[in-house]
Design a protein around this motif. Structure first.
Motif, PDB file in Angstrom:
ATOM      1  N   ALA A   1       0.698  -1.264   0.118  1.00  0.00           N
ATOM      2  CA  ALA A   1       0.035  -0.207  -0.044  1.00  0.00           C
ATOM      3  C   ALA A   1       0.950   1.359  -0.099  1.00  0.00           C
ATOM      4  O   ALA A   1       0.527   2.349  -0.679  1.00  0.00           O
ATOM      5  CB  ALA A   1      -0.841   0.022   1.297  1.00  0.00           C
ATOM      6  N   TRP A   2       1.841   1.151   0.722  1.00  0.00           N
ATOM      7  CA  TRP A   2       2.931   2.310   0.614  1.00  0.00           C
ATOM      8  C   TRP A   2       3.670   2.588  -0.728  1.00  0.00           C
ATOM      9  O   TRP A   2       3.544   3.578  -1.393  1.00  0.00           O
ATOM     10  CB  TRP A   2       4.067   2.349   1.837  1.00  0.00           C
ATOM     11  CG  TRP A   2       5.197   3.062   1.345  1.00  0.00           C
ATOM     12  CD1 TRP A   2       6.530   2.570   1.211  1.00  0.00           C
ATOM     13  CD2 TRP A   2       5.214   4.639   1.382  1.00  0.00           C
ATOM     14  NE1 TRP A   2       7.242   3.776   0.911  1.00  0.00           N
ATOM     15  CE2 TRP A   2       6.481   4.775   0.955  1.00  0.00           C
ATOM     16  CE3 TRP A   2       4.341   5.401   1.567  1.00  0.00           C
ATOM     17  CZ2 TRP A   2       7.148   6.112   0.708  1.00  0.00           C
ATOM     18  CZ3 TRP A   2       4.929   6.767   1.096  1.00  0.00           C
ATOM     19  CH2 TRP A   2       6.154   7.034   0.935  1.00  0.00           C
ATOM     20  N   GLU A   3       4.231   1.359  -1.129  1.00  0.00           N
ATOM     21  CA  GLU A   3       4.750   1.532  -2.538  1.00  0.00           C
ATOM     22  C   GLU A   3       3.990   1.928  -3.484  1.00  0.00           C
ATOM     23  O   GLU A   3       4.418   2.709  -4.468  1.00  0.00           O
ATOM     24  CB  GLU A   3       5.546   0.346  -2.860  1.00  0.00           C
ATOM     25  CG  GLU A   3       6.637  -0.255  -1.906  1.00  0.00           C
ATOM     26  CD  GLU A   3       7.120  -1.444  -2.048  1.00  0.00           C
ATOM     27  OE1 GLU A   3       6.950  -2.318  -2.839  1.00  0.00           O
ATOM     28  OE2 GLU A   3       8.003  -1.985  -1.133  1.00  0.00           O
ATOM     29  N   GLU A   4       2.819   1.278  -3.595  1.00  0.00           N
ATOM     30  CA  GLU A   4       1.945   1.437  -4.803  1.00  0.00           C
ATOM     31  C   GLU A   4       0.911   2.906  -4.877  1.00  0.00           C
ATOM     32  O   GLU A   4       0.383   3.211  -5.947  1.00  0.00           O
ATOM     33  CB  GLU A   4       1.255   0.206  -5.155  1.00  0.00           C
ATOM     34  CG  GLU A   4       2.069  -1.033  -5.571  1.00  0.00           C
ATOM     35  CD  GLU A   4       1.618  -2.327  -5.918  1.00  0.00           C
ATOM     36  OE1 GLU A   4       0.272  -2.307  -5.876  1.00  0.00           O
ATOM     37  OE2 GLU A   4       2.078  -3.245  -6.448  1.00  0.00           O
ATOM     38  N   ALA A   5       0.579   3.065  -3.550  1.00  0.00           N
ATOM     39  CA  ALA A   5      -0.693   4.240  -3.380  1.00  0.00           C
ATOM     40  C   ALA A   5      -0.200   5.323  -2.449  1.00  0.00           C
ATOM     41  O   ALA A   5      -0.948   6.091  -2.319  1.00  0.00           O
ATOM     42  CB  ALA A   5      -1.762   3.085  -2.887  1.00  0.00           C
ATOM     43  N   GLY A   6       0.971   5.121  -1.827  1.00  0.00           N
ATOM     44  CA  GLY A   6       1.264   6.098  -0.967  1.00  0.00           C
ATOM     45  C   GLY A   6       0.710   6.168   0.602  1.00  0.00           C
ATOM     46  O   GLY A   6       0.717   7.133   1.214  1.00  0.00           O
ATOM     47  N   VAL A   7       0.103   5.215   0.840  1.00  0.00           N
ATOM     48  CA  VAL A   7      -0.412   4.971   2.242  1.00  0.00           C
ATOM     49  C   VAL A   7       0.851   4.924   3.317  1.00  0.00           C
ATOM     50  O   VAL A   7       1.716   3.973   3.332  1.00  0.00           O
ATOM     51  CB  VAL A   7      -1.224   3.563   2.499  1.00  0.00           C
ATOM     52  CG1 VAL A   7      -1.592   3.355   4.107  1.00  0.00           C
ATOM     53  CG2 VAL A   7      -2.223   3.743   1.394  1.00  0.00           C
ATOM     54  N   LYS A   8       0.948   6.045   3.708  1.00  0.00           N
ATOM     55  CA  LYS A   8       2.238   6.466   4.757  1.00  0.00           C
ATOM     56  C   LYS A   8       1.981   5.488   6.167  1.00  0.00           C
ATOM     57  O   LYS A   8       2.968   5.424   6.718  1.00  0.00           O
ATOM     58  CB  LYS A   8       2.258   7.830   5.094  1.00  0.00           C
ATOM     59  CG  LYS A   8       3.881   8.057   5.442  1.00  0.00           C
ATOM     60  CD  LYS A   8       4.077   9.641   5.364  1.00  0.00           C
ATOM     61  CE  LYS A   8       5.311  10.073   5.897  1.00  0.00           C
ATOM     62  NZ  LYS A   8       5.872  11.338   5.742  1.00  0.00           N
ATOM     63  N   ALA A   9       0.674   5.741   6.611  1.00  0.00           N
ATOM     64  CA  ALA A   9       0.324   5.298   7.853  1.00  0.00           C
ATOM     65  C   ALA A   9      -0.848   4.727   7.846  1.00  0.00           C
ATOM     66  O   ALA A   9      -1.791   4.845   6.781  1.00  0.00           O
ATOM     67  CB  ALA A   9       0.360   6.158   8.929  1.00  0.00           C
TER      68      ALA A   9
END
Length: 154
Positions: free
Chosen positions: A71-79
């Protein structure tokens, strides 16, 4: 003789020669926005279809932790808070650059997003969009993933 061969094939040789489905993990990212639950969809890098963040398991991480990393790598979900119990699974055909494809079973984990970043590893390769569960079900291609979204809408 035929029954012996059929039994040997169905009980031993067939299962031994068949490849199992490969498994990925996925993040069903959501947030509460103006009293409504919204879901984060992203585009795939090559076909630009709407999908949810997903990827291969990562050594040293539990499945729900690997989904959060995707989710971080592909969508930018930082937290976000990833549930360690899956919401469900769906299967799709992973198409390789050679044109060959193979089935992949994808285990879906719910991720309550608390922070989204504008800058993330695949930002230049993907678009992202917050939508309702019903809209998400219409936008994705995989029937089993559509069912997961419909269940979330209920």
């Amino acid at each position: 003789m035929n029954s012996v061969l059929e039994k040997a094939w169905s009980s031993f040789l067939g299962p031994m020669l068949q490849r199992p489905k490969r498994q990925q993990v996925a993040a069903l990212c959501h947030r509460e926005w103006r009293g409504q639950r919204e879901f984060l969809l992203i585009t795939s890098r090559h076909t630009k279809r709407w999908i949810i963040p997903k990827g291969w398991p990562i050594r040293g991480l539990k499945s729900h932790e690997a989904a959060l990393q995707e989710a971080w790598e592909e969508a930018g979900v930082k937290a976000g808070n990833a549930n360690n119990h899956p919401e469900g699974t769906y299967t799709y055909q992973k198409v390789q650059q050679t044109g060959w494809s193979f089935p992949v079973k994808t285990v879906v984990y719910s991720v309550a997003v608390t922070e989204l970043s504008k800058e993330y590893p695949e930002a230049s390769e993907r678009s992202r969009k917050w939508v309702s569960a019903d809209d998400a079900a219409e936008m994705v291609d995989e029937p089993e993933l559509q069912q997961i979204f419909h269940a979330m809408a209920a």
